[in-house]
Design an enzyme around this catalytic site. Structure first.
Site, PDB file in Angstrom:
ATOM      1  N   TYR A  14      65.933 -45.331 -92.611  1.00 26.85           N
ATOM      2  CA  TYR A  14      65.711 -43.632 -92.094  1.00 26.85           C
ATOM      3  C   TYR A  14      64.826 -43.639 -90.897  1.00 26.85           C
ATOM      4  O   TYR A  14      65.685 -43.846 -89.682  1.00 26.85           O
ATOM      5  CB  TYR A  14      64.638 -43.086 -92.573  1.00 26.85           C
ATOM      6  CG  TYR A  14      64.433 -41.496 -91.973  1.00 26.85           C
ATOM      7  CD1 TYR A  14      64.997 -40.997 -90.856  1.00 26.85           C
ATOM      8  CD2 TYR A  14      63.388 -40.846 -92.669  1.00 26.85           C
ATOM      9  CE1 TYR A  14      64.982 -39.746 -90.255  1.00 26.85           C
ATOM     10  CE2 TYR A  14      62.380 -39.994 -91.529  1.00 26.85           C
ATOM     11  CZ  TYR A  14      63.468 -39.335 -90.888  1.00 26.85           C
ATOM     12  OH  TYR A  14      62.791 -38.147 -89.892  1.00 26.85           O
ATOM     13  N   ASP A  34      69.161 -56.076 -93.680  1.00 29.06           N
ATOM     14  CA  ASP A  34      68.562 -54.996 -95.210  1.00 29.06           C
ATOM     15  C   ASP A  34      69.963 -55.197 -96.507  1.00 29.06           C
ATOM     16  O   ASP A  34      70.733 -55.702 -96.478  1.00 29.06           O
ATOM     17  CB  ASP A  34      68.970 -53.445 -94.936  1.00 29.06           C
ATOM     18  CG  ASP A  34      68.918 -52.148 -94.883  1.00 29.06           C
ATOM     19  OD1 ASP A  34      67.522 -51.128 -94.216  1.00 29.06           O
ATOM     20  OD2 ASP A  34      68.752 -52.103 -96.648  1.00 29.06           O
ATOM     21  N   ASN A  38      68.442 -48.471-100.442  1.00 27.35           N
ATOM     22  CA  ASN A  38      68.614 -47.237 -99.983  1.00 27.35           C
ATOM     23  C   ASN A  38      69.320 -47.334 -98.557  1.00 27.35           C
ATOM     24  O   ASN A  38      68.704 -45.753 -97.978  1.00 27.35           O
ATOM     25  CB  ASN A  38      66.964 -46.942-100.099  1.00 27.35           C
ATOM     26  CG  ASN A  38      66.618 -45.420 -99.621  1.00 27.35           C
ATOM     27  OD1 ASN A  38      67.585 -44.733-100.507  1.00 27.35           O
ATOM     28  ND2 ASN A  38      65.463 -45.784 -99.819  1.00 27.35           N
ATOM     29  N   LYS A  87      59.382 -46.944-101.443  1.00 27.66           N
ATOM     30  CA  LYS A  87      58.552 -45.796-100.670  1.00 27.66           C
ATOM     31  C   LYS A  87      58.401 -44.897-100.710  1.00 27.66           C
ATOM     32  O   LYS A  87      57.872 -43.687-100.914  1.00 27.66           O
ATOM     33  CB  LYS A  87      58.931 -45.421 -99.301  1.00 27.66           C
ATOM     34  CG  LYS A  87      60.143 -44.867 -98.885  1.00 27.66           C
ATOM     35  CD  LYS A  87      61.249 -44.451 -97.740  1.00 27.66           C
ATOM     36  CE  LYS A  87      62.157 -43.117 -97.495  1.00 27.66           C
ATOM     37  NZ  LYS A  87      62.460 -42.921 -96.249  1.00 27.66           N
ATOM     38  N   SER A 127      50.998 -46.312 -93.002  1.00 27.56           N
ATOM     39  CA  SER A 127      50.643 -45.201 -93.320  1.00 27.56           C
ATOM     40  C   SER A 127      49.540 -44.718 -93.524  1.00 27.56           C
ATOM     41  O   SER A 127      48.485 -44.983 -93.922  1.00 27.56           O
ATOM     42  CB  SER A 127      51.605 -45.273 -94.702  1.00 27.56           C
ATOM     43  OG  SER A 127      51.147 -43.472 -95.579  1.00 27.56           O
ATOM     44  N   TYR A 152      52.362 -47.966-104.569  1.00 30.58           N
ATOM     45  CA  TYR A 152      52.736 -47.270-103.499  1.00 30.58           C
ATOM     46  C   TYR A 152      52.062 -47.565-102.147  1.00 30.58           C
ATOM     47  O   TYR A 152      51.536 -48.937-100.972  1.00 30.58           O
ATOM     48  CB  TYR A 152      53.556 -46.232-102.901  1.00 30.58           C
ATOM     49  CG  TYR A 152      54.143 -46.096-100.636  1.00 30.58           C
ATOM     50  CD1 TYR A 152      55.187 -46.584-100.393  1.00 30.58           C
ATOM     51  CD2 TYR A 152      53.360 -44.963-100.755  1.00 30.58           C
ATOM     52  CE1 TYR A 152      54.772 -46.845 -99.680  1.00 30.58           C
ATOM     53  CE2 TYR A 152      53.371 -45.029 -99.316  1.00 30.58           C
ATOM     54  CZ  TYR A 152      55.059 -45.328 -98.840  1.00 30.58           C
ATOM     55  OH  TYR A 152      54.184 -45.093 -97.375  1.00 30.58           O
ATOM     56  N   LYS A 156      50.346 -50.642 -99.085  1.00 24.78           N
ATOM     57  CA  LYS A 156      50.052 -51.210 -97.749  1.00 24.78           C
ATOM     58  C   LYS A 156      48.954 -51.336 -97.545  1.00 24.78           C
ATOM     59  O   LYS A 156      49.141 -52.395 -96.241  1.00 24.78           O
ATOM     60  CB  LYS A 156      50.680 -49.373 -97.179  1.00 24.78           C
ATOM     61  CG  LYS A 156      51.957 -48.887 -97.235  1.00 24.78           C
ATOM     62  CD  LYS A 156      52.856 -49.004 -96.829  1.00 24.78           C
ATOM     63  CE  LYS A 156      54.546 -48.760 -96.447  1.00 24.78           C
ATOM     64  NZ  LYS A 156      54.866 -49.640 -95.355  1.00 24.78           N
ATOM     65  N   ASN A 202      60.215 -35.384-100.996  1.00 25.19           N
ATOM     66  CA  ASN A 202      59.952 -34.954 -99.082  1.00 25.19           C
ATOM     67  C   ASN A 202      60.498 -33.721 -99.017  1.00 25.19           C
ATOM     68  O   ASN A 202      61.609 -33.151 -99.513  1.00 25.19           O
ATOM     69  CB  ASN A 202      60.069 -36.184 -98.717  1.00 25.19           C
ATOM     70  CG  ASN A 202      59.789 -37.631 -99.327  1.00 25.19           C
ATOM     71  OD1 ASN A 202      60.302 -38.333 -99.419  1.00 25.19           O
ATOM     72  ND2 ASN A 202      57.755 -37.619 -98.761  1.00 25.19           N
TER      73      ASN A 202
HETATM   74  N1  UFG Z   1      56.203 -30.513-100.742  1.00 20.17           N
HETATM   75  C1  UFG Z   1      56.439 -29.553-101.204  1.00 20.17           C
HETATM   76  N2  UFG Z   1      57.431 -29.027-102.094  1.00 20.17           N
HETATM   77  C2  UFG Z   1      58.434 -29.834-101.888  1.00 20.17           C
HETATM   78  C3  UFG Z   1      58.149 -30.676-101.540  1.00 20.17           C
HETATM   79  C4  UFG Z   1      57.317 -31.072-100.763  1.00 20.17           C
HETATM   80  O1  UFG Z   1      55.199 -28.352-101.538  1.00 20.17           O
HETATM   81  O2  UFG Z   1      58.949 -29.987-102.953  1.00 20.17           O
HETATM   82  C5  UFG Z   1      54.689 -30.394-100.209  1.00 20.17           C
HETATM   83  C6  UFG Z   1      53.504 -31.527-100.400  1.00 20.17           C
HETATM   84  O3  UFG Z   1      53.219 -30.591-101.153  1.00 20.17           O
HETATM   85  C7  UFG Z   1      53.215 -31.977 -99.289  1.00 20.17           C
HETATM   86  C8  UFG Z   1      54.285 -31.487 -98.055  1.00 20.17           C
HETATM   87  O4  UFG Z   1      55.141 -30.577 -98.552  1.00 20.17           O
HETATM   88  O5  UFG Z   1      51.916 -30.713 -98.616  1.00 20.17           O
HETATM   89  C9  UFG Z   1      54.458 -32.872 -97.601  1.00 20.17           C
HETATM   90  O6  UFG Z   1      54.971 -34.082 -99.149  1.00 20.17           O
HETATM   91  P1  UFG Z   1      55.242 -35.320 -98.388  1.00 20.17           P
HETATM   92  O7  UFG Z   1      56.324 -35.379-100.219  1.00 20.17           O
HETATM   93  O8  UFG Z   1      57.310 -33.849 -98.131  1.00 20.17           O
HETATM   94  O9  UFG Z   1      54.717 -35.605 -98.790  1.00 20.17           O
HETATM   95  P2  UFG Z   1      53.258 -36.495 -98.292  1.00 20.17           P
HETATM   96  O10 UFG Z   1      53.266 -35.999 -97.135  1.00 20.17           O
HETATM   97  O11 UFG Z   1      53.674 -35.681 -99.676  1.00 20.17           O
HETATM   98  O12 UFG Z   1      54.124 -38.305 -98.512  1.00 20.17           O
HETATM   99  C10 UFG Z   1      54.001 -38.718 -97.326  1.00 20.17           C
HETATM  100  C11 UFG Z   1      55.099 -39.253 -97.538  1.00 20.17           C
HETATM  101  C12 UFG Z   1      54.535 -41.079 -98.433  1.00 20.17           C
HETATM  102  C13 UFG Z   1      53.072 -41.115 -97.482  1.00 20.17           C
HETATM  103  C14 UFG Z   1      52.283 -40.122 -97.037  1.00 20.17           C
HETATM  104  C15 UFG Z   1      51.348 -40.450 -97.050  1.00 20.17           C
HETATM  105  O13 UFG Z   1      56.458 -39.391 -97.947  1.00 20.17           O
HETATM  106  O14 UFG Z   1      55.544 -41.703 -98.469  1.00 20.17           O
HETATM  107  O15 UFG Z   1      52.790 -39.199 -97.120  1.00 20.17           O
HETATM  108  O16 UFG Z   1      50.891 -41.344 -96.333  1.00 20.17           O
HETATM  109  F1  UFG Z   1      52.803 -41.961 -98.680  1.00 20.17           F
END
Ligand code: UFG
Length: 343
Positions: A14, A34, A38, A87, A127, A152, A156, A202
């Site tokens: 990505y 690569d 993924n 990741k 990150s 994970y 990092k 995500n």
């Molecule tokens: N969320 C929801 N519903 C979902 C998915 C996510 O409400 O179905 C919320 C999560 O609770 C969070 C926000 O959306 O509050 C973002 O969540 P993501 O999973 O998209 O991203 P994160 O911030 O949890 O994680 C990201 C990266 C990780 C990294 C992390 C911290 O995906 O790889 O940031 O750097 F580790």
């Protein structure tokens, strides 16, 4: 003068694919390595559709030192951007050894080969996860590194330390660590974007798949946090802005402009948005409703984090340009393309 050659590990992924097109746009010659764990070969077509140039591509695992040595020997890269890594936070808890092998060994291989072949600099994908829940917001690069809550996140942190120790030992190359906040969106052409496998973990891919009718509804993980609307806050950055940060970082390393052998930058917008705010902004920007419900908190989630990007603004001369609306629109355009392929 020959264009400078940049080895991009994980360049089919990505962030790697978006960075490749931005590197090509300013004249770098990109070599992608690569293992396609993924991603898939079609990404090359997307890159070529945007830039007109298909990068050199090797389907090789970055942990394979012998195969990587041949690539370094053949191309003699001037710089490396190391994206290749596993990741998924949840998967890392179940398969820690896989994560440590993939994420740590592959970095060691690059650093050893950079020494061997005289490569000038490395940009590393770190990150904001290294900050955990910061006490002060927005978070600066000086904030303490907190114990990681997943293999994970730990990988990092360990990678940052490996780079720090290697630079400290007096090698001939320099390094920039970019601490990403939450990348979202896709190239405005919709030729490349995020390709989540299976059920997205995500927020944005889950949201766009729900808007497209692939998922029934989005669950908001908790609305009882200590934030204005109760949902978690993140700093969502357009992936094209993030890609451009890599270009200025590699320019700085190869142009010998870095004042320190190791520099660290937060790469975010400086603005936090809550999950509920993001859903509403998406609905406004696209006119498409996102069915959603409030569910329980997700274990391990940080309540709120957003960047202080002042150092990147001042030192790199980089700042995020896109609005949240633009990023979400681009994510939707990409989702529509992958939902309904033209042929
Ligand atoms: N969320 C929801 N519903 C979902 C998915 C996510 O409400 O179905 C919320 C999560 O609770 C969070 C926000 O959306 O509050 C973002 O969540 P993501 O999973 O998209 O991203 P994160 O911030 O949890 O994680 C990201 C990266 C990780 C990294 C992390 C911290 O995906 O790889 O940031 O750097 F580790």
């Amino acid at each position: 003068m020959n264009p400078k050659r940049i080895l991009v590990t994980g360049g089919m992924g990505y962030i790697g694919s978006h960075t490749t097109v931005e590197l090509q746009a300013v004249g770098y010659d990109v070599i992608i390595v690569d293992n396609l764990s993924n991603s898939n070969r079609d990404v090359l077509k997307g890159i070529k559709a945007i830039s007109g140039v298909e990068p050199t591509f090797y389907q090789v695992d970055c942990n394979d030192q012998q195969a990587m040595r041949e690539i370094y020997d053949r191309h003699r890269p001037d710089g490396v951007i190391h994206f290749a890594a596993s990741k998924a936070v949840g998967e890392s808890v179940e398969k820690p050894l896989l994560y440590y092998r993939n994420n740590i060994l592959s970095l060691i291989v690059q650093l050893e080969l950079m020494k061997e072949f005289g490569t000038k600099g490395i940009v590393f994908s770190s990150s904001c996860t290294v900050y955990g829940q910061p006490k002060k917001l927005p978070v600066t690069e000086e904030a303490p590194i907190l114990p990681a809550t997943s293999p994970y996140g730990n990988s990092k942190q360990i990678n940052e330390e490996i780079i720090r120790d290697t630079i400290h030992s007096g090698v001939d190359f320099r390094a920039i660590l970019l601490r990403y906040f939450n990348p979202i969106g896709a190239h405005p052409s919709a030729e490349i974007g995020e390709l989540p496998l299976g059920v997205p973990q995500n927020l944005i891919p889950y949201l766009t798949q729900t808007a497209a009718g692939i998922r029934k509804e989005l669950t908001v993980f908790g609305d009882d946090y200590n934030t204005p609307d109760g949902s978690c806050i993140r700093d969502y950055i357009h992936v094209v802005d993030l890609a451009k940060a890599h270009v200025v970082a590699i320019d700085r390393l190869l142009g010998a402009k870095a004042t320190e052998p190791l520099e660290v930058f937060n790469i975010g917008t400086g603005r936090g948005a809550s999950v509920l705010e993001l859903i509403h902004t998406f609905e406004e920007a696209t006119g498409v409703k996102v069915p959603h419900k409030i569910g329980p908190r997700r274990e391990g989630d940080i309540e709120q984090v957003w960047a202080d990007p002042t150092r990147a603004n001042k030192v790199l001369g980089w700042s995020a340009q896109s609005t949240l609306q633009e990023a979400l629109k681009s994510a939707w355009k990409w989702q529509q393309k992958i939902t309904k392929p033209e042929n």
